[in-house]
Scaffold this motif. Structure first.
Motif, PDB file in Angstrom:
ATOM      1  N   LEU A  76       0.820  -1.214   0.000  1.00  0.00           N
ATOM      2  CA  LEU A  76       0.000   0.000   0.000  1.00  0.00           C
ATOM      3  C   LEU A  76       0.852   1.260   0.000  1.00  0.00           C
ATOM      4  CD1 LEU A  76      -2.988  -0.562   2.454  1.00  0.00           C
ATOM      5  CD2 LEU A  76      -2.901  -0.816  -0.027  1.00  0.00           C
ATOM      6  N   THR A  88     -14.304   2.288   6.810  1.00  0.00           N
ATOM      7  CA  THR A  88     -15.186   2.969   5.849  1.00  0.00           C
ATOM      8  C   THR A  88     -15.124   2.253   4.509  1.00  0.00           C
ATOM      9  OG1 THR A  88     -13.404   4.467   5.238  1.00  0.00           O
ATOM     10  CG2 THR A  88     -14.943   5.258   6.898  1.00  0.00           C
ATOM     11  N   SER A  93     -16.907  -2.414  -3.843  1.00  0.00           N
ATOM     12  CA  SER A  93     -15.575  -2.889  -4.184  1.00  0.00           C
ATOM     13  C   SER A  93     -15.373  -4.313  -3.696  1.00  0.00           C
ATOM     14  CB  SER A  93     -14.529  -1.980  -3.538  1.00  0.00           C
ATOM     15  OG  SER A  93     -13.265  -2.595  -3.600  1.00  0.00           O
TER      16      SER A  93
ATOM     17  N   CYS B 146     -12.683   0.794  -5.876  1.00  0.00           N
ATOM     18  CA  CYS B 146     -11.949   1.460  -4.789  1.00  0.00           C
ATOM     19  C   CYS B 146     -12.466   0.954  -3.435  1.00  0.00           C
ATOM     20  CB  CYS B 146     -12.108   2.972  -4.870  1.00  0.00           C
ATOM     21  SG  CYS B 146     -11.289   3.806  -3.496  1.00  0.00           S
ATOM     22  N   PRO B 147     -11.599   0.315  -2.637  1.00  0.00           N
ATOM     23  CA  PRO B 147     -12.088  -0.314  -1.414  1.00  0.00           C
ATOM     24  C   PRO B 147     -12.528   0.666  -0.331  1.00  0.00           C
ATOM     25  CG  PRO B 147      -9.711  -0.488  -1.530  1.00  0.00           C
ATOM     26  CD  PRO B 147     -10.159   0.102  -2.826  1.00  0.00           C
ATOM     27  N   VAL B 148     -12.040   1.906  -0.404  1.00  0.00           N
ATOM     28  CA  VAL B 148     -12.366   2.853   0.663  1.00  0.00           C
ATOM     29  C   VAL B 148     -13.213   4.024   0.166  1.00  0.00           C
ATOM     30  CG1 VAL B 148     -10.370   2.300   2.072  1.00  0.00           C
ATOM     31  CG2 VAL B 148     -10.178   4.057   0.311  1.00  0.00           C
ATOM     32  N   GLY B 149     -13.644   3.977  -1.088  1.00  0.00           N
ATOM     33  CA  GLY B 149     -14.462   5.074  -1.610  1.00  0.00           C
ATOM     34  C   GLY B 149     -13.689   6.357  -1.805  1.00  0.00           C
ATOM     35  N   ALA B 163      -7.269  12.435  -2.514  1.00  0.00           N
ATOM     36  CA  ALA B 163      -5.902  12.019  -2.188  1.00  0.00           C
ATOM     37  C   ALA B 163      -5.695  11.854  -0.687  1.00  0.00           C
ATOM     38  CB  ALA B 163      -4.898  13.028  -2.737  1.00  0.00           C
ATOM     39  N   GLU B 164      -6.617  12.396   0.106  1.00  0.00           N
ATOM     40  CA  GLU B 164      -6.469  12.235   1.556  1.00  0.00           C
ATOM     41  C   GLU B 164      -7.096  10.941   2.063  1.00  0.00           C
ATOM     42  OE1 GLU B 164      -7.800  15.785   3.466  1.00  0.00           O
ATOM     43  OE2 GLU B 164      -6.342  16.998   2.358  1.00  0.00           O
ATOM     44  N   ARG B 165      -7.819  10.259   1.170  1.00  0.00           N
ATOM     45  CA  ARG B 165      -8.420   8.977   1.563  1.00  0.00           C
ATOM     46  C   ARG B 165      -7.781   7.796   0.839  1.00  0.00           C
ATOM     47  NH1 ARG B 165     -13.134   8.602   4.354  1.00  0.00           N
ATOM     48  NH2 ARG B 165     -13.896  10.590   5.095  1.00  0.00           N
ATOM     49  N   CYS B 166      -7.213   8.062  -0.333  1.00  0.00           N
ATOM     50  CA  CYS B 166      -6.642   6.985  -1.142  1.00  0.00           C
ATOM     51  C   CYS B 166      -5.580   6.240  -0.346  1.00  0.00           C
ATOM     52  CB  CYS B 166      -6.032   7.570  -2.411  1.00  0.00           C
ATOM     53  SG  CYS B 166      -5.202   6.347  -3.428  1.00  0.00           S
ATOM     54  N   ILE B 167      -5.671   4.880  -0.360  1.00  0.00           N
ATOM     55  CA  ILE B 167      -4.682   4.090   0.371  1.00  0.00           C
ATOM     56  C   ILE B 167      -3.555   3.623  -0.551  1.00  0.00           C
ATOM     57  CG2 ILE B 167      -6.354   3.308   2.084  1.00  0.00           C
ATOM     58  CD1 ILE B 167      -6.501   0.627   0.631  1.00  0.00           C
ATOM     59  N   GLY B 168      -3.666   3.953  -1.835  1.00  0.00           N
ATOM     60  CA  GLY B 168      -2.594   3.613  -2.770  1.00  0.00           C
ATOM     61  C   GLY B 168      -2.487   2.138  -3.081  1.00  0.00           C
ATOM     62  N   CYS B 169      -3.641   1.442  -3.172  1.00  0.00           N
ATOM     63  CA  CYS B 169      -3.584   0.003  -3.445  1.00  0.00           C
ATOM     64  C   CYS B 169      -3.396  -0.273  -4.930  1.00  0.00           C
ATOM     65  CB  CYS B 169      -4.837  -0.699  -2.938  1.00  0.00           C
ATOM     66  SG  CYS B 169      -6.362  -0.267  -3.819  1.00  0.00           S
ATOM     67  N   HIS B 188       2.110   8.788  -3.502  1.00  0.00           N
ATOM     68  CA  HIS B 188       1.738   7.375  -3.355  1.00  0.00           C
ATOM     69  C   HIS B 188       0.221   7.180  -3.381  1.00  0.00           C
ATOM     70  CE1 HIS B 188       5.906   6.726  -2.479  1.00  0.00           C
ATOM     71  NE2 HIS B 188       5.843   7.572  -1.469  1.00  0.00           N
ATOM     72  N   THR B 189      -0.464   8.044  -4.087  1.00  0.00           N
ATOM     73  CA  THR B 189      -1.906   7.883  -4.252  1.00  0.00           C
ATOM     74  C   THR B 189      -2.219   7.835  -5.744  1.00  0.00           C
ATOM     75  OG1 THR B 189      -2.222  10.267  -4.200  1.00  0.00           O
ATOM     76  CG2 THR B 189      -2.481   9.079  -2.107  1.00  0.00           C
TER      77      THR B 189
END
Lengths: 397, 261
Positions: A76, A88, A93, B146-149, B163-169, B188-189
């Motif tokens: 990640l 959340t 997904s 997107c797993p976290v929306g 970009a503040e929520r993206c986990i960069g998967c 890294h996003t």
């Protein structure tokens, strides 16, 4: 700037977004699921010949499970936000399913472990001294009932938990295949067969790993291996590898026979970029050869000396572990060796030795479950005749 | 000529000097204004209070027959959106298809520096440029996975990444069939074309549309009946990329060739 690109790739497609860590992740999860299935063969289906490693298989599954998330976290871009997958989640997904599947499976395994080892824990908590006594007292959760009825109840609960655990393990690993199989953007991944292939190869890798670990453990303890247990594992291994390999071949045959648009790309992929890792390793060295060796073990086994029998099983297991690793590599990396422009390829991908998601990190992560298993074995010995303390008569395994 | 008309109309020197001075000031202001068009807007300042995202529906139109492959759009995008080297929010592809032959496609540095002549360009056949950009699909696979929306569609039809929520998967990068997304090596996003949302909400056009010298690119508002894009979409034969995937791209093409995907 970029190595060996041929044809035209979409400019953003020259990067490999999913690295070696994403190869490791399904590999380790597969071992979790496979080892759990073996333990369930004894705990649920009562395969008595697997009794010697019923508990060991469960412990192994647990140790791989503890490590399964590490490759993902290392991959990640923002591991500190990884927990948001559970906190959340976006329910649309497929990846959001991870949190629930992983957590619930983890709880099941933890509970089953506790019930399987509870009688031992109670005994250690009452017979040991000092820090060890306090440690086992914590593990016992304050329950010291070692009566025959309590132990019989443990056994019944174990059977129920193991039974629930089977579909959970299948879901956990089928889901990993689904992550790839449900992406319509990538023709090499997008097939409903993908979860099934992942599942069967997971069981293959789990059984193969246990054949090796069991014999290694016996060697380390200086005792002889139970031939019947190895023979039984080899039979299951043969069955599951046949199914796994057949599905893998069927997938390619269907793609090739349909000659749909994607075959142009995939046939090139198989004969160029993946010629060694797919044809040589996944199909021949890790597929055909162990198929023949295991056939010998299963069909001719009774005429073989123990050493030959177990050695053939071990060699097959080693090759099949390699095969499953190659299969994960071919899916994950293979799917990124061509561009979605469908007219450009990347010729090679060699992960770096020292980079964050490189070879060394992968080796370190993969070593960890074995270390954990060693520690586990010291804290709660899994093999019947090697358990500490007075010989047990609780009849619990 | 100024001189001649000036004397003929009987303007004195002082008036003429004043006129020239004003002309110079106006010229300077105009050129500053032009530069201002391509200067980055502050990305931090987003929607103005009077922007209502329920009253807009953005769509994009690319007329491949007008594109000359100058690459100004790629450069403008880079400046406007601070796109890192080797990553592209928009790019231009060049197709050269000799009669009866295989298509040759290239896009050196995304077409940012324009295109050098290719060998065999004089052979009979066809050649054209195709600008590419995020399709801002209505049924987009990227936000679905997107797993976290962190990746989402706005009410006005723009696909964005928080970009503040993206986990960069990187799952969205894999899920996009068009190669529109990338992982920014600095943050890294996941990053992608935003249709310059920070400009749209201020009533301005995107950097790429604004800079295009041939108007090969257009952005328009489906909710605004007077927007010329609506007449084109309603009367011309339009195509989208990879329609078989049913992602419902909101970036439409005029003059697309079957070789383009």
């Amino acid at each position: 700037m970029f190595p060996e690109l041929t044809g035209y790739l979409f400019p953003n497609d020259v990067h490999i977004a999913w690295s070696l860590m994403i190869v490791m992740y399904p590999y380790v999860t597969g071992l979790v699921a496979g080892a759990f299935i073996v333990s369930s063969l004894y705990h649920v289906f009562g395969r008595e010949e697997l009794k010697p490693l019923g508990r060991f298989a469960l412990a192994a599954s647990f140790c791989f499970l503890l490590v399964a998330m590490l490759p993902l976290l290392n991959h990640l871009g923002h591991p500190e936000r990884g927990i948001n997958i559970i906190v959340t989640p976006n329910f649309n997904s497929a990846m959001a399913g991870f949190g629930f599947l992983f957590t619930s499976y983890f709880i099941i395994v933890l509970l089953e472990l506790w019930f399987v080892f509870r009688a031992d824990i109670v005994r250690y908590a009452t017979t040991s001294r000092g820090a060890a006594r306090r440690f086992y007292a914590i593990l016992s959760l304050g329950v010291y009932d070692g009566s025959a009825e309590a132990v019989a109840l443990d056994k019944r609960i174990t059977r129920v938990l193991a039974a629930i655990g089977i579909p959970m393990a299948c879901l956990l690993h089928g889901y990993v295949g689904f992550l790839f199989g449900a992406l319509k953007a990538n023709p090499w991944w997008s097939t409903p067969l993908m979860p099934v292939i992942f599942l069967f190869s997971a069981v293959v890798s789990g059984i193969a790993m246990l054949i090796l670990l069991y014999q290694l453990a016996m060697k380390l303890k200086g005792t002889t291996t139970d031939r019947e247990a190895v023979a039984s594992l080899a039979r299951w291994l043969w069955l599951f590898m046949i199914m796994s390999l057949t599905l893998e071949v069927l997938e390619i045959m269907t793609l090739g026979y349909e000659r749909a648009e994607e075959w142009e790309v995939i046939s090139h992929l198989l004969t160029h970029q993946l010629s060694i890792s797919f044809i040589s390793i996944q199909m021949v060295l890790g597929g055909l050869i162990p198929f023949i060796l295991l056939m010998l073990v299963v069909v001719m086994g009774r005429f073989m000396h123990d050493r030959i029998h177990n050695t053939l099983a071990s060699v097959s297991s080693l090759l099949l572990l390699l095969q499953v690793l190659a299969m994960r590599w071919n899916v994950v990396i293979g799917g990124q060796m061509f561009s979605k422009s469908m007219r450009g390829f990347r010729e090679t991908y060699v992960p770096g030795l020292f980079e964050k998601e490189g070879v060394l990190a992968a080796v370190a992560i993969f070593t960890l479950p074995f270390v954990l298993l060693l520690i586990f074995e010291r804290v709660l010995p899994t093999f019947d005749h090697l358990r500490r303390g007075p010989p047990d008569d609780d009849g619990l395994d | 000529m100024n001189d001649a008309t000036g004397t003929r109309d009987g303007l004195d020197d002082a008036t003429r000097r004043e006129f020239l001075k004003r002309l110079a000031v106006a010229g300077a202001a105009a050129s500053f204004g032009a530069i201002g068009l391509i200067l980055p807007e502050s990305a931090g300042a987003l929607a103005t209070s009077d922007y209502d995202w329920t009253r807009h529906r953005w769509v994009y139109l690319i007329d491949t027959r007008k594109c000359i492959g100058c690459g100004a759009c790629v450069r403008a995008c880079r400046v406007e959106n601070d796109v890192p080297d080797g990553m592209y929010r928009t790019w231009v592809e060049r197709y050269h298809i000799p009669a009866g032959g295989e298509a040759a496609v290239d896009s050196p540095d995304g077409g940012a520096g324009g295109f050098l002549p290719v060998a065999g360009a004089a052979e009979p056949g066809k050649a054209f440029f195709v600008p590419k950009i995020c399709n801002h699909c209505e049924q987009t696979p990227c936000t679905q996975v997107c797993p976290v929306g962190a990746s989402y569609s706005t009410r006005d039809g723009v696909v964005l990444v928080d970009a503040e929520r993206c986990i960069g998967c990187g799952y969205c990068v894999q899920a996009c069939p068009y190669g529109s997304r990338y992982l920014d090596p600095r943050t890294h996003t996941a990053e992608k074309c935003t249709w310059c949302y920070h400009r749209l909400v201020k009533g301005r056009s995107t950097a790429c549309v604004g800079i295009c010298p041939t108007a090969a690119r257009m952005i328009g508002d489906r909710e605004n009946p007077d927007d010329p894009i609506n007449e084109i979409l309603a009367t011309q034969r339009i195509l989208v990329l990879q329609p078989e995937l049913l992602t419902k791209p909101q970036c439409f093409y005029l003059g697309l060739d079957m070789e383009v995907r």
